[in-house]
Design a protein around this motif. Structure first.
Motif, PDB file in Angstrom:
ATOM      1  N   MET A  67      29.851  28.791  48.935  1.00 51.40           N
ATOM      2  CA  MET A  67      29.961  29.981  49.777  1.00 51.40           C
ATOM      3  C   MET A  67      29.956  31.240  48.910  1.00 51.40           C
ATOM      4  SD  MET A  67      30.200  29.281  52.997  1.00 51.40           S
ATOM      5  CE  MET A  67      29.704  27.590  53.194  1.00 51.40           C
ATOM      6  N   PRO A  68      29.110  32.197  49.230  1.00 45.53           N
ATOM      7  CA  PRO A  68      29.089  33.430  48.444  1.00 45.53           C
ATOM      8  C   PRO A  68      30.227  34.393  48.820  1.00 45.53           C
ATOM      9  CG  PRO A  68      27.395  33.506  50.136  1.00 45.53           C
ATOM     10  CD  PRO A  68      28.056  32.149  50.222  1.00 45.53           C
ATOM     11  N   TRP A  69      30.942  34.123  49.910  1.00 46.23           N
ATOM     12  CA  TRP A  69      31.959  35.039  50.416  1.00 46.23           C
ATOM     13  C   TRP A  69      33.358  34.454  50.330  1.00 46.23           C
ATOM     14  CZ3 TRP A  69      30.241  39.774  51.222  1.00 46.23           C
ATOM     15  CH2 TRP A  69      28.910  39.967  51.579  1.00 46.23           C
ATOM     16  N   GLN A  70      34.337  35.335  50.155  1.00 47.07           N
ATOM     17  CA  GLN A  70      35.753  34.945  50.174  1.00 47.07           C
ATOM     18  C   GLN A  70      36.426  35.767  51.276  1.00 47.07           C
ATOM     19  OE1 GLN A  70      37.610  32.749  48.056  1.00 47.07           O
ATOM     20  NE2 GLN A  70      39.189  33.167  49.570  1.00 47.07           N
ATOM     21  N   HIS A 105      39.699  37.124  53.115  1.00 46.25           N
ATOM     22  CA  HIS A 105      41.082  37.398  52.723  1.00 46.25           C
ATOM     23  C   HIS A 105      42.017  37.580  53.910  1.00 46.25           C
ATOM     24  CE1 HIS A 105      39.510  37.950  48.705  1.00 46.25           C
ATOM     25  NE2 HIS A 105      38.642  38.825  49.179  1.00 46.25           N
ATOM     26  N   LEU A 130      30.999  31.464  56.734  1.00 42.97           N
ATOM     27  CA  LEU A 130      32.017  31.798  55.734  1.00 42.97           C
ATOM     28  C   LEU A 130      32.812  30.572  55.272  1.00 42.97           C
ATOM     29  CD1 LEU A 130      33.396  35.144  57.221  1.00 42.97           C
ATOM     30  CD2 LEU A 130      31.640  34.838  55.462  1.00 42.97           C
ATOM     31  N   CYS A 179      43.469  31.803  56.848  1.00 42.07           N
ATOM     32  CA  CYS A 179      42.415  32.736  57.244  1.00 42.07           C
ATOM     33  C   CYS A 179      41.366  31.999  58.058  1.00 42.07           C
ATOM     34  CB  CYS A 179      41.729  33.336  56.012  1.00 42.07           C
ATOM     35  SG  CYS A 179      42.704  34.591  55.206  1.00 42.07           S
ATOM     36  N   SER A 199      31.933  43.333  55.148  1.00 40.53           N
ATOM     37  CA  SER A 199      31.809  43.557  53.700  1.00 40.53           C
ATOM     38  C   SER A 199      32.121  45.003  53.308  1.00 40.53           C
ATOM     39  CB  SER A 199      30.435  43.126  53.200  1.00 40.53           C
ATOM     40  OG  SER A 199      29.442  43.989  53.699  1.00 40.53           O
ATOM     41  N   LEU A 232      36.825  40.885  53.205  1.00 45.66           N
ATOM     42  CA  LEU A 232      35.739  40.003  52.772  1.00 45.66           C
ATOM     43  C   LEU A 232      35.173  40.510  51.466  1.00 45.66           C
ATOM     44  CD1 LEU A 232      34.018  37.544  53.805  1.00 45.66           C
ATOM     45  CD2 LEU A 232      32.389  39.245  54.659  1.00 45.66           C
ATOM     46  N   SER A 233      35.051  39.604  50.494  1.00 45.14           N
ATOM     47  CA  SER A 233      34.446  39.992  49.216  1.00 45.14           C
ATOM     48  C   SER A 233      33.538  38.883  48.733  1.00 45.14           C
ATOM     49  CB  SER A 233      35.543  40.288  48.182  1.00 45.14           C
ATOM     50  OG  SER A 233      36.314  39.128  47.940  1.00 45.14           O
ATOM     51  N   LYS A 234      32.678  39.244  47.810  1.00 49.97           N
ATOM     52  CA  LYS A 234      31.804  38.251  47.167  1.00 49.97           C
ATOM     53  C   LYS A 234      32.659  37.417  46.225  1.00 49.97           C
ATOM     54  CE  LYS A 234      27.419  39.530  48.203  1.00 49.97           C
ATOM     55  NZ  LYS A 234      26.432  38.639  48.764  1.00 49.97           N
ATOM     56  N   ARG A 235      32.315  36.148  46.121  1.00 51.00           N
ATOM     57  CA  ARG A 235      33.035  35.268  45.190  1.00 51.00           C
ATOM     58  C   ARG A 235      32.654  35.609  43.769  1.00 51.00           C
ATOM     59  NH1 ARG A 235      35.712  30.567  47.343  1.00 51.00           N
ATOM     60  NH2 ARG A 235      35.109  30.335  49.489  1.00 51.00           N
TER      61      ARG A 235
END
Length: 181
Positions: free
Chosen positions: A1-4, A6, A30, A77, A172, A178-181
């Motif tokens: 997954m490219p997203w984290q 929170h 996600l 989450c 984003s 939401l952030s990029k990993r």
């Protein structure tokens, strides 16, 4: 997954706005769970929302809804879809804003009507003139939905995937969510 992710993302908006469809696709994209507050209420009560409205009334339902949303915001989450009336409560808006982020799926009345007019699962539309009722509900709720943390405009020509992309774009802009990993 490219997203984290929170914070829990809470989908708000009118019946027919796509909260469940977009919420499900967003959760899949996600890699987080998708929960639906209405489904959780149905499970807990062992009756449909229409039956709860009929037997116990809307005020009782709204109290249960607040309890369930509070409980779901305490879990990991996730993407949480809420019923169309959930965000009307100041208590719910405050709780959602403190523990998660609200995303209003903003759809115009014609799009909403096209999506709900053939469904009999909407207790609030069981009236002699369901279109008029939908318009009245819409007018009353839009100013409250406008208090959401983020707004994403729905369009009839958007696929679920395109709408999900638009929601991710909006999320984003909030690195606390939401952030990029």
């Amino acid at each position: 997954m490219p997203w984290q992710l929170h914070k829990t993302v809470v989908m708000v908006g009118m019946m027919g706005a796509g909260k469940t469809a977009i919420g499900t696709a967003l959760a899949r994209r996600l890699g987080v769970p998708f929960l639906d507050s209405d489904e959780e209420i149905v499970k807990a009560a062992n009756m449909t929302i229409a039956e709860i409205f009929e037997r116990d009334g809307e005020p009782f339902f709204r109290r249960k809804e607040t309890q369930v949303i509070g409980r779901l915001l305490e879990t990991e989450c996730c993407i949480l879809s809420t019923g169309g009336g959930a965000f009307l409560s100041e208590e719910n808006r405050k709780m959602i804003s403190e523990r998660g982020v609200s995303v209003w799926l903003k759809a115009d009345i014609h799009l909403l009507w096209n999506r709900v007019k053939h469904k009999d699962t909407r207790p609030l539309l069981r009236t002699p003139d369901p279109y008029k009722t939908l318009c009245e509900i819409y007018e009353a709720r839009v100013p409250l939905y406008a208090k959401a943390d983020l707004t994403v405009q729905s369009r009839p020509d958007y696929s679920v995937e395109a709408m999900t992309d638009t929601v991710i774009e909006a999320l984003s802009t909030r690195p606390d969510v939401l952030s990029k990993r």
